[in-house]
Design a protein around this motif. Structure first.
Motif, PDB file in Angstrom:
ATOM      1  N   ILE A   1      64.801  24.798  37.282  1.00 47.48           N
ATOM      2  CA  ILE A   1      63.989  24.850  38.509  1.00 47.48           C
ATOM      3  C   ILE A   1      62.968  25.983  38.503  1.00 47.48           C
ATOM      4  O   ILE A   1      61.969  25.921  39.220  1.00 47.48           O
ATOM      5  CB  ILE A   1      64.881  24.963  39.766  1.00 47.48           C
ATOM      6  CG1 ILE A   1      65.621  26.302  39.785  1.00 47.48           C
ATOM      7  CG2 ILE A   1      65.845  23.787  39.859  1.00 47.48           C
ATOM      8  CD1 ILE A   1      66.287  26.615  41.114  1.00 47.48           C
ATOM      9  N   LEU A   2      63.203  27.039  37.692  1.00 48.01           N
ATOM     10  CA  LEU A   2      62.274  28.171  37.612  1.00 48.01           C
ATOM     11  C   LEU A   2      61.984  28.505  36.144  1.00 48.01           C
ATOM     12  O   LEU A   2      62.221  29.628  35.690  1.00 48.01           O
ATOM     13  CB  LEU A   2      62.861  29.410  38.303  1.00 48.01           C
ATOM     14  CG  LEU A   2      63.178  29.325  39.796  1.00 48.01           C
ATOM     15  CD1 LEU A   2      63.884  30.591  40.254  1.00 48.01           C
ATOM     16  CD2 LEU A   2      61.907  29.109  40.610  1.00 48.01           C
ATOM     17  N   PRO A   3      61.475  27.561  35.386  1.00 47.32           N
ATOM     18  CA  PRO A   3      61.272  27.812  33.953  1.00 47.32           C
ATOM     19  C   PRO A   3      60.319  28.970  33.670  1.00 47.32           C
ATOM     20  O   PRO A   3      60.396  29.590  32.603  1.00 47.32           O
ATOM     21  CB  PRO A   3      60.709  26.481  33.445  1.00 47.32           C
ATOM     22  CG  PRO A   3      60.102  25.830  34.652  1.00 47.32           C
ATOM     23  CD  PRO A   3      60.993  26.222  35.788  1.00 47.32           C
ATOM     24  N   GLY A   4      59.454  29.295  34.622  1.00 46.07           N
ATOM     25  CA  GLY A   4      58.460  30.339  34.398  1.00 46.07           C
ATOM     26  C   GLY A   4      58.997  31.747  34.349  1.00 46.07           C
ATOM     27  O   GLY A   4      58.256  32.679  34.035  1.00 46.07           O
ATOM     28  N   ILE A   5      60.289  31.948  34.645  1.00 45.57           N
ATOM     29  CA  ILE A   5      60.835  33.308  34.596  1.00 45.57           C
ATOM     30  C   ILE A   5      61.412  33.650  33.225  1.00 45.57           C
ATOM     31  O   ILE A   5      61.834  34.788  33.002  1.00 45.57           O
ATOM     32  CB  ILE A   5      61.921  33.526  35.676  1.00 45.57           C
ATOM     33  CG1 ILE A   5      63.194  32.742  35.342  1.00 45.57           C
ATOM     34  CG2 ILE A   5      61.394  33.168  37.057  1.00 45.57           C
ATOM     35  CD1 ILE A   5      64.376  33.065  36.255  1.00 45.57           C
ATOM     36  N   PHE A   6      61.404  32.679  32.303  1.00 43.26           N
ATOM     37  CA  PHE A   6      62.074  32.893  31.021  1.00 43.26           C
ATOM     38  C   PHE A   6      61.100  33.198  29.888  1.00 43.26           C
ATOM     39  O   PHE A   6      59.952  32.743  29.879  1.00 43.26           O
ATOM     40  CB  PHE A   6      62.920  31.670  30.656  1.00 43.26           C
ATOM     41  CG  PHE A   6      64.099  31.481  31.560  1.00 43.26           C
ATOM     42  CD1 PHE A   6      65.255  32.216  31.375  1.00 43.26           C
ATOM     43  CD2 PHE A   6      64.035  30.594  32.621  1.00 43.26           C
ATOM     44  CE1 PHE A   6      66.337  32.064  32.229  1.00 43.26           C
ATOM     45  CE2 PHE A   6      65.110  30.432  33.482  1.00 43.26           C
ATOM     46  CZ  PHE A   6      66.262  31.176  33.280  1.00 43.26           C
ATOM     47  N   ASP A   7      61.607  33.960  28.937  1.00 45.66           N
ATOM     48  CA  ASP A   7      60.883  34.230  27.700  1.00 45.66           C
ATOM     49  C   ASP A   7      60.522  32.892  27.052  1.00 45.66           C
ATOM     50  O   ASP A   7      61.353  31.982  27.008  1.00 45.66           O
ATOM     51  CB  ASP A   7      61.792  35.050  26.769  1.00 45.66           C
ATOM     52  CG  ASP A   7      61.083  35.533  25.521  1.00 45.66           C
ATOM     53  OD1 ASP A   7      60.565  34.681  24.764  1.00 45.66           O
ATOM     54  OD2 ASP A   7      61.070  36.749  25.286  1.00 45.66           O
ATOM     55  N   PRO A   8      59.289  32.746  26.557  1.00 45.56           N
ATOM     56  CA  PRO A   8      58.881  31.471  25.950  1.00 45.56           C
ATOM     57  C   PRO A   8      59.773  31.019  24.794  1.00 45.56           C
ATOM     58  O   PRO A   8      59.795  29.832  24.457  1.00 45.56           O
ATOM     59  CB  PRO A   8      57.455  31.759  25.464  1.00 45.56           C
ATOM     60  CG  PRO A   8      56.978  32.879  26.321  1.00 45.56           C
ATOM     61  CD  PRO A   8      58.187  33.717  26.604  1.00 45.56           C
ATOM     62  N   ARG A   9      60.523  31.951  24.202  1.00 49.39           N
ATOM     63  CA  ARG A   9      61.388  31.586  23.075  1.00 49.39           C
ATOM     64  C   ARG A   9      62.701  30.950  23.517  1.00 49.39           C
ATOM     65  O   ARG A   9      63.450  30.430  22.686  1.00 49.39           O
ATOM     66  CB  ARG A   9      61.683  32.831  22.235  1.00 49.39           C
ATOM     67  CG  ARG A   9      60.452  33.394  21.526  1.00 49.39           C
ATOM     68  CD  ARG A   9      60.723  34.745  20.927  1.00 49.39           C
ATOM     69  NE  ARG A   9      60.940  35.753  21.964  1.00 49.39           N
ATOM     70  CZ  ARG A   9      61.136  37.041  21.727  1.00 49.39           C
ATOM     71  NH1 ARG A   9      61.142  37.484  20.475  1.00 49.39           N
ATOM     72  NH2 ARG A   9      61.324  37.895  22.717  1.00 49.39           N
ATOM     73  N   ILE A  10      62.983  30.984  24.819  1.00 50.27           N
ATOM     74  CA  ILE A  10      64.233  30.424  25.328  1.00 50.27           C
ATOM     75  C   ILE A  10      64.141  28.903  25.402  1.00 50.27           C
ATOM     76  O   ILE A  10      63.136  28.342  25.844  1.00 50.27           O
ATOM     77  CB  ILE A  10      64.550  30.996  26.728  1.00 50.27           C
ATOM     78  CG1 ILE A  10      64.865  32.483  26.620  1.00 50.27           C
ATOM     79  CG2 ILE A  10      65.706  30.260  27.379  1.00 50.27           C
ATOM     80  CD1 ILE A  10      66.089  32.802  25.782  1.00 50.27           C
TER      81      ILE A  10
END
Length: 263
Positions: free
Chosen positions: A47-56
């Motif tokens: 639901i909040l993909p934008g809070i994660f490091d792009p490598r996750i």
């Protein structure tokens, strides 16, 4: 570029208000009084993909942003208790945020919760997807909207906090103040941006996998025309805003050699 959520993450309510939830409208606008029916809405990598490091790998389960579900156990207990009471939460304090050209107030909500592991009564503080539990013993005045803050001061013998009256600022500094308020309002107007700027100076094992250590707030301030590098009011404002405090006296009074207490 952060991955966008499929749901609205705008926290703006009305023309000048901010909610403490993940959103002001839509599926992410759930509250303890109206909790979500499914744990799906605690799955931040969805639901909040934008809070994660792009490598996750966003297909992984990252409940409340944590790589380990067990690390978020107290939050599942908190929401589970609320569901069993059919949304009958035990609010202690709630404040909508406010933003304008003359002031910005951050939104915050606090609810009573007993940690099952210790059987200790305390408060769960909520702001834009971030949570913190603190015991009533350590913070007894939350219901009155008051907290005690602790901060290490290293080898200093005194702690100085920037204080001023906005209406007494010079025209040049008043313009700096206006730009500063605009940056803070932008940060708080979207839960993903709020979450990322809260963690932008943190880089610890607990925040591994998040967009931590990005200094995103500095970039936003510079883009808004604030000079946060040169000596002057803009730099003083920014340095004061970026100081970190703890609600836990163990961190402030016992772990650090010198500390300041702010009531």
């Amino acid at each position: 570029m952060a991955t966008l959520s499929r749901f609205s993450t705008s926290t703006v309510f009305g023309s000048e208000r901010l909610v403490p939830w993940l959103a002001a409208q839509g599926p992410l606008a759930y509250t303890p009084e109206e909790p979500p029916a499914r744990d799906y809405f605690f799955q931040y990598s969805w639901i909040l993909p934008g809070i994660f490091d792009p490598r996750i790998n966003l297909r992984e389960h990252r409940y409340f942003g944590s790589a380990l579900k067990s690390s978020a156990r107290f939050l599942f207990d908190f929401w589970g208790d609320i569901r069993r009471r059919n949304g009958a939460a035990l609010p202690q304090y709630s404040q909508l945020g406010v933003f304008s050209d003359v002031e910005v107030k951050a939104p915050m909500a606090a609810y009573h919760h007993v940690r099952k592991l210790y059987g200790t009564a305390g408060s769960v503080l909520i702001q834009h997807g971030s949570y913190q539990w603190i015991s009533h013993q350590d913070q007894p005045n939350i219901e009155r909207g008051q907290v005690v803050l602790y901060r290490g001061i290293a080898e200093s013998t005194a702690f100085r906090c920037l204080q001023f009256h906005p209406d007494e600022l010079s025209p040049a500094n008043r313009e700096i103040w206006r730009k500063y308020l605009g940056v803070q309002a932008d940060m708080l107007s979207d839960s993903v941006l709020s979450f990322n700027t809260i963690h932008d100076r943190v880089k610890r094992s607990e925040t591994e996998g998040l967009r931590h250590g990005t200094w995103l707030g500095d970039a936003m301030a510079t883009q808004a025309g604030l000079d946060i590098e040169s000596a002057g009011f803009g730099n003083d404002l920014w340095r004061a805003a970026q100081q970190s405090y703890s609600l836990d006296p163990v961190i402030g009074a016992r772990k650090l050699p010198r500390s300041a207490t702010c009531g």
